[in-house]
Design a protein around this motif. Sequence first.
Motif, PDB file in Angstrom:
ATOM      1  N   ARG A 146      -3.438  -4.641   8.163  1.00 46.51           N
ATOM      2  CA  ARG A 146      -3.255  -3.231   8.030  1.00 46.51           C
ATOM      3  C   ARG A 146      -2.758  -2.832   6.713  1.00 46.51           C
ATOM      4  O   ARG A 146      -3.151  -1.902   5.971  1.00 46.51           O
ATOM      5  CB  ARG A 146      -2.557  -2.590   9.399  1.00 46.51           C
ATOM      6  N   GLU A 147      -1.554  -3.407   6.516  1.00 49.22           N
ATOM      7  CA  GLU A 147      -0.924  -3.382   4.943  1.00 49.22           C
ATOM      8  C   GLU A 147      -2.072  -3.654   3.732  1.00 49.22           C
ATOM      9  O   GLU A 147      -2.201  -3.052   2.612  1.00 49.22           O
ATOM     10  CB  GLU A 147       0.336  -4.004   4.699  1.00 49.22           C
ATOM     11  N   GLY A 151       0.728  -1.135   0.004  1.00 48.38           N
ATOM     12  CA  GLY A 151      -0.122   0.095  -0.080  1.00 48.38           C
ATOM     13  C   GLY A 151       0.861   1.162  -0.283  1.00 48.38           C
ATOM     14  O   GLY A 151       0.167   2.436  -0.034  1.00 48.38           O
ATOM     15  N   ARG A 179      -7.020   1.186   0.079  1.00 46.33           N
ATOM     16  CA  ARG A 179      -7.206   2.259   0.433  1.00 46.33           C
ATOM     17  C   ARG A 179      -6.400   3.333  -0.778  1.00 46.33           C
ATOM     18  O   ARG A 179      -7.073   4.215  -1.439  1.00 46.33           O
ATOM     19  CB  ARG A 179      -6.873   2.912   1.651  1.00 46.33           C
ATOM     20  N   GLU A 180      -4.973   2.958  -1.076  1.00 48.96           N
ATOM     21  CA  GLU A 180      -4.332   3.456  -2.004  1.00 48.96           C
ATOM     22  C   GLU A 180      -5.056   3.377  -3.383  1.00 48.96           C
ATOM     23  O   GLU A 180      -4.727   4.228  -4.405  1.00 48.96           O
ATOM     24  CB  GLU A 180      -2.972   3.082  -1.928  1.00 48.96           C
ATOM     25  N   GLU A 196      -4.404  -0.921   3.663  1.00 47.59           N
ATOM     26  CA  GLU A 196      -3.653   0.593   3.112  1.00 47.59           C
ATOM     27  C   GLU A 196      -3.635   0.176   1.629  1.00 47.59           C
ATOM     28  O   GLU A 196      -3.738   1.162   0.739  1.00 47.59           O
ATOM     29  CB  GLU A 196      -2.318   0.420   3.957  1.00 47.59           C
TER      30      GLU A 196
END
Length: 149
Positions: free
Chosen positions: A131-132, A94, A138-139, A135
């Motif tokens: 979490r990654e 991410g 999201r990116e 991310e």
Amino acid sequence: MAIWVDADACPKVIKEILFRAAQRESIQTTLVANQTLAVPPSPFIRTLRVGAGFDVADNEIVRRVGVGDLVITSDIPLAAEVMGKGAVALTPRGERYRPETIRERLTMRDFMDTLRASGIQTGGPPPLSQRERQEFARELDRYLQQSRG
């Protein structure tokens, strides 16, 4: 605009996020690898199998990438090359590669290669965390929104 995936080392969970985005956004997504890959049937998802060899998949991505395309890769030299052609590069964790930091990242990568070549064990990256994964999603969504508007 298209998405290109350096697929040999791309985690399965990231590919699945990309498959969903390709369908949802109707965006051509190509997984480039030197092995056969299983992908869901879709007019927006395809694979491009290249021959075995050092940087063969990377070179094919560089040859085909266009301005504004997105490349998913952990390979820093590949990211630098596609950015030089006007594409955007994103790691499977991410993190978006940035023009202002890509030279520094290349230098660090070369330093780590030198350490490994001298016999120093540097270890690999840790497993992809939840979490990654979030991310990355999201990116990817940020990139898709920016490319639409």
